[in-house]
Scaffold this active site. Structure first.
Site, short mmCIF file in Angstrom:
data_model
loop_
_atom_site.label_atom_id
_atom_site.label_comp_id
_atom_site.label_asym_id
_atom_site.label_seq_id
_atom_site.Cartn_x
_atom_site.Cartn_y
_atom_site.Cartn_z
N GLY A 106 0.83 -1.22 0.00
CA GLY A 106 0.00 0.00 0.00
C GLY A 106 0.86 1.26 0.00
O GLY A 106 0.48 2.29 0.56
N LEU B 114 1.66 3.52 -2.13
CA LEU B 114 1.30 4.76 -2.84
C LEU B 114 0.27 5.59 -2.07
O LEU B 114 -0.17 6.63 -2.54
CB LEU B 114 0.74 4.43 -4.23
CG LEU B 114 1.75 3.82 -5.21
CD1 LEU B 114 1.05 3.46 -6.52
CD2 LEU B 114 2.89 4.79 -5.48
N GLN C 141 -1.53 7.57 1.46
CA GLN C 141 -1.18 8.79 2.21
C GLN C 141 0.04 8.54 3.12
O GLN C 141 0.96 9.37 3.17
CB GLN C 141 -2.38 9.24 3.06
CG GLN C 141 -2.17 10.61 3.70
CD GLN C 141 -3.20 10.94 4.77
OE1 GLN C 141 -4.02 10.11 5.16
NE2 GLN C 141 -3.15 12.17 5.25
N ASP D 157 2.26 -1.72 -4.39
CA ASP D 157 0.87 -1.28 -4.28
C ASP D 157 0.07 -2.02 -5.35
O ASP D 157 0.64 -2.48 -6.35
CB ASP D 157 0.75 0.24 -4.48
CG ASP D 157 -0.53 0.82 -3.89
OD1 ASP D 157 -0.45 1.48 -2.82
OD2 ASP D 157 -1.62 0.61 -4.47
N ARG E 190 -1.97 -0.46 -7.15
CA ARG E 190 -1.97 0.52 -8.25
C ARG E 190 -0.60 0.52 -8.90
O ARG E 190 0.40 0.26 -8.24
CB ARG E 190 -2.29 1.92 -7.72
CG ARG E 190 -3.71 2.07 -7.20
CD ARG E 190 -3.99 3.50 -6.83
NE ARG E 190 -3.58 3.85 -5.49
CZ ARG E 190 -3.26 5.07 -5.09
NH1 ARG E 190 -3.26 6.07 -5.93
NH2 ARG E 190 -2.92 5.31 -3.82
N ASP F 38 -0.79 -7.15 -5.11
CA ASP F 38 -2.12 -7.17 -4.50
C ASP F 38 -2.01 -8.02 -3.24
O ASP F 38 -1.59 -9.19 -3.31
CB ASP F 38 -3.11 -7.78 -5.50
CG ASP F 38 -4.54 -7.73 -4.99
OD1 ASP F 38 -4.75 -7.67 -3.76
OD2 ASP F 38 -5.46 -7.77 -5.83
N TYR G 96 -14.73 -1.26 8.82
CA TYR G 96 -13.31 -0.90 8.87
C TYR G 96 -12.78 -1.07 10.30
O TYR G 96 -11.72 -1.67 10.52
CB TYR G 96 -13.16 0.54 8.40
CG TYR G 96 -11.80 1.15 8.61
CD1 TYR G 96 -10.69 0.69 7.90
CD2 TYR G 96 -11.62 2.22 9.50
CE1 TYR G 96 -9.44 1.27 8.08
CE2 TYR G 96 -10.38 2.82 9.67
CZ TYR G 96 -9.29 2.34 8.97
OH TYR G 96 -8.06 2.92 9.14
N LYS H 126 -9.89 -3.68 11.99
CA LYS H 126 -8.72 -3.23 12.76
C LYS H 126 -8.65 -3.95 14.12
O LYS H 126 -7.56 -4.22 14.63
CB LYS H 126 -8.76 -1.71 12.95
CG LYS H 126 -8.53 -0.95 11.65
CD LYS H 126 -7.13 -1.19 11.12
CE LYS H 126 -6.91 -0.63 9.73
NZ LYS H 126 -5.60 -0.98 9.18
P1 NAD Z 1 -4.52 5.03 1.72
O1 NAD Z 1 -5.90 4.68 1.32
O2 NAD Z 1 -4.02 6.40 1.45
O3 NAD Z 1 -3.51 4.00 1.08
C1 NAD Z 1 -3.76 2.62 1.04
C2 NAD Z 1 -3.06 2.05 -0.16
O4 NAD Z 1 -3.40 0.67 -0.23
C3 NAD Z 1 -3.50 2.70 -1.50
O5 NAD Z 1 -2.38 3.20 -2.19
C4 NAD Z 1 -4.18 1.56 -2.24
O6 NAD Z 1 -3.94 1.59 -3.64
C5 NAD Z 1 -3.54 0.33 -1.60
N1 NAD Z 1 -4.35 -0.87 -1.72
C6 NAD Z 1 -5.70 -1.00 -1.65
N2 NAD Z 1 -6.05 -2.28 -1.85
C7 NAD Z 1 -4.91 -2.97 -2.04
C8 NAD Z 1 -4.62 -4.33 -2.30
N3 NAD Z 1 -5.58 -5.24 -2.43
N4 NAD Z 1 -3.33 -4.69 -2.41
C9 NAD Z 1 -2.32 -3.78 -2.30
N5 NAD Z 1 -2.55 -2.48 -2.09
C10 NAD Z 1 -3.82 -2.08 -1.95
O7 NAD Z 1 -4.38 4.68 3.26
P2 NAD Z 1 -3.33 5.26 4.30
O8 NAD Z 1 -3.95 6.46 4.89
O9 NAD Z 1 -1.99 5.35 3.73
O10 NAD Z 1 -3.41 4.13 5.41
C11 NAD Z 1 -2.45 3.11 5.55
C12 NAD Z 1 -2.80 2.28 6.76
O11 NAD Z 1 -2.88 3.12 7.91
C13 NAD Z 1 -4.14 1.56 6.68
O12 NAD Z 1 -4.04 0.34 7.34
C14 NAD Z 1 -5.05 2.48 7.46
O13 NAD Z 1 -6.14 1.76 8.01
C15 NAD Z 1 -4.14 2.98 8.53
N6 NAD Z 1 -4.61 4.24 9.10
C16 NAD Z 1 -4.57 5.39 8.38
C17 NAD Z 1 -5.03 6.57 8.96
C18 NAD Z 1 -5.01 7.87 8.21
O14 NAD Z 1 -5.58 8.86 8.71
N7 NAD Z 1 -4.39 7.96 7.05
C19 NAD Z 1 -5.51 6.56 10.27
C20 NAD Z 1 -5.57 5.37 10.96
C21 NAD Z 1 -5.09 4.21 10.37
C1 AKB Z 2 -10.36 7.06 8.50
O1 AKB Z 2 -10.92 8.16 8.69
O2 AKB Z 2 -10.94 6.05 8.07
C2 AKB Z 2 -8.90 6.95 8.86
C3 AKB Z 2 -8.76 6.41 10.23
C4 AKB Z 2 -8.91 7.32 11.39
O3 AKB Z 2 -8.54 5.25 10.41
N1 AKB Z 2 -8.29 8.23 8.71
#
Ligand code: NAD
Ligand code: AKB
Length: 301
Positions: free
Chosen positions: A9, A11, A13, A35, A37, A46, A134, A138
């Site tokens: 994953g 690519l 945030q 990723d 993508r 994947d 979701y 987790k």
């Molecule tokens: P994001 O959605 O920006 O990135 C997730 C990436 O996973 C994307 O680039 C997407 O293309 C890739 N992806 C989706 N399905 C896939 C698959 N089947 N195989 C491979 N790649 C795949 O998410 P993020 O914000 O970077 O979050 C990363 C992790 O952190 C996640 O587990 C998320 O739950 C956790 N998280 C994020 C936040 C936040 O605010 N950003 C907060 C809490 C937890």
């Molecule tokens: C979301 O809003 O789904 C994420 C998170 C807090 O896990 N940013």
């Protein structure tokens, strides 16, 4: 052979910034970004492809995995089955590869593990009854960290705020989108109410926490290792607007709550992170105004 890292994953945030930080720490050639993508500098993987993960881990002699591939809350509620498959089945595939090749594993949790019955300041230990699919995925991830026989660690990230990559389909995305709208249009229509308060964190703090927890000797980590509470700064949407107006006095915001209000309402206002502070020295550096200042500096540069 030293540390060899796989990021799934990559690519997204977090991946966009974590890959940079890992490359700086371990050398670009030792970080394999993947990723689902397609993109330059990122291999196609994947996480539902168990064989593909195994062969990459084996072929690249991976020693550590940062598993970021997931569907976030808003996207997940639109497609709960896919959310479960990617977040739980995908994680199980990664755990299986980590187990077979003795890799350490970082797999993030979220404030979404908490549900409406959680106190407004979420303790580390409290019943976890999330309202979203979701959040349920987790909770399973945290449980797997405790039962999988792999050195697997996690953080309950708050909503993360950053300028390098867009937020990926979550409920806390308004706190990122608002900066782009403020600069481009001078106005933002926010999808949660003005008084909605959520735990948030600037990305630099989140990346530092991620690197720090992976550096802690396993014996120092206790029962929270699958998902440590970490607090950054907690604020309402209205307080965020006021802080942005320090930079753009004419900025306006209107509030038109949508379904994401319901998910936000099911999450706590703030996080008690005493366990992370005492077990491995966690401390955030960015409060609301410092985060907003850093966002404007980054977006304007
Ligand atoms: P994001 O959605 O920006 O990135 C997730 C990436 O996973 C994307 O680039 C997407 O293309 C890739 N992806 C989706 N399905 C896939 C698959 N089947 N195989 C491979 N790649 C795949 O998410 P993020 O914000 O970077 O979050 C990363 C992790 O952190 C996640 O587990 C998320 O739950 C956790 N998280 C994020 C936040 C936040 O605010 N950003 C907060 C809490 C937890
Ligand atoms: C979301 O809003 O789904 C994420 C998170 C807090 O896990 N940013």
């Amino acid at each position: 052979m030293g540390t060899r890292i796989l990021v799934t994953g990559a690519l997204g945030q977090i991946g966009t910034e974590l890959v940079e930080a890992l490359a700086e720490k371990y050398g670009l050639g030792n970080v394999i970004a993947t990723d689902v993508r397609e993109s330059d500098n990122c291999r196609s993987l994947d996480v539902m492809d168990a064989e593909g993960i195994l062969s990459l881990v084996e072929g690249e002699e991976i020693t550590e995995i940062y598993h970021l591939a997931a569907l976030l809350s808003a996207t997940g509620e639109k497609n709960p089955e896919l959310c479960w498959k990617v977040n739980v089945d995908g994680l199980e595939n990664v755990i299986a590869a980590a187990k077979q090749h003795d890799c350490r594993l970082f797999a993030p949790s979220s404030i979404a593990v908490f549900g409406p019955d959680c106190p407004s300041i979420a303790p580390q230990v409290t019943p976890l009854n999330p309202a979203t699919v979701y959040g349920k995925t987790k909770v399973v991830g945290e449980q797997l960290a405790m039962t999988s026989d792999v050195d697997m660690r996690g953080l309950r990230y708050p909503g993360l705020i950053s300028y390098k990559a867009p937020a990926g389909g979550g409920t806390t995305d308004y706190a990122v989108e608002i900066f782009h709208a403020a600069l481009a249009e001078g106005h933002y229509t926010c999808f949660v109410r003005e008084d909605t308060q959520l735990p948030m964190m600037y990305m630099d703090d989140a990346i530092r926490a991620t690197l720090e927890i992976m550096d802690v000797p396993a014996e120092k980590l206790g029962n929270a290792r699958g998902g440590y509470n970490i607090a950054g700064c907690s604020f309402t949407a209205g307080e965020l607007v006021a802080s942005i107006q320090r930079h753009l006095p004419d900025f306006t915001c209107s509030y038109v709550p949508d379904i994401r209000q319901k998910y936000a309402d099911s999450w706590p206002d703030d996080i008690d992170d005493d366990v992370a502070r005492s077990e491995w020295g966690w401390a955030p550096k960015y409060d609301l105004d410092a985060m907003v200042d850093a966002m404007f500096t980054g977006l304007r540069s």
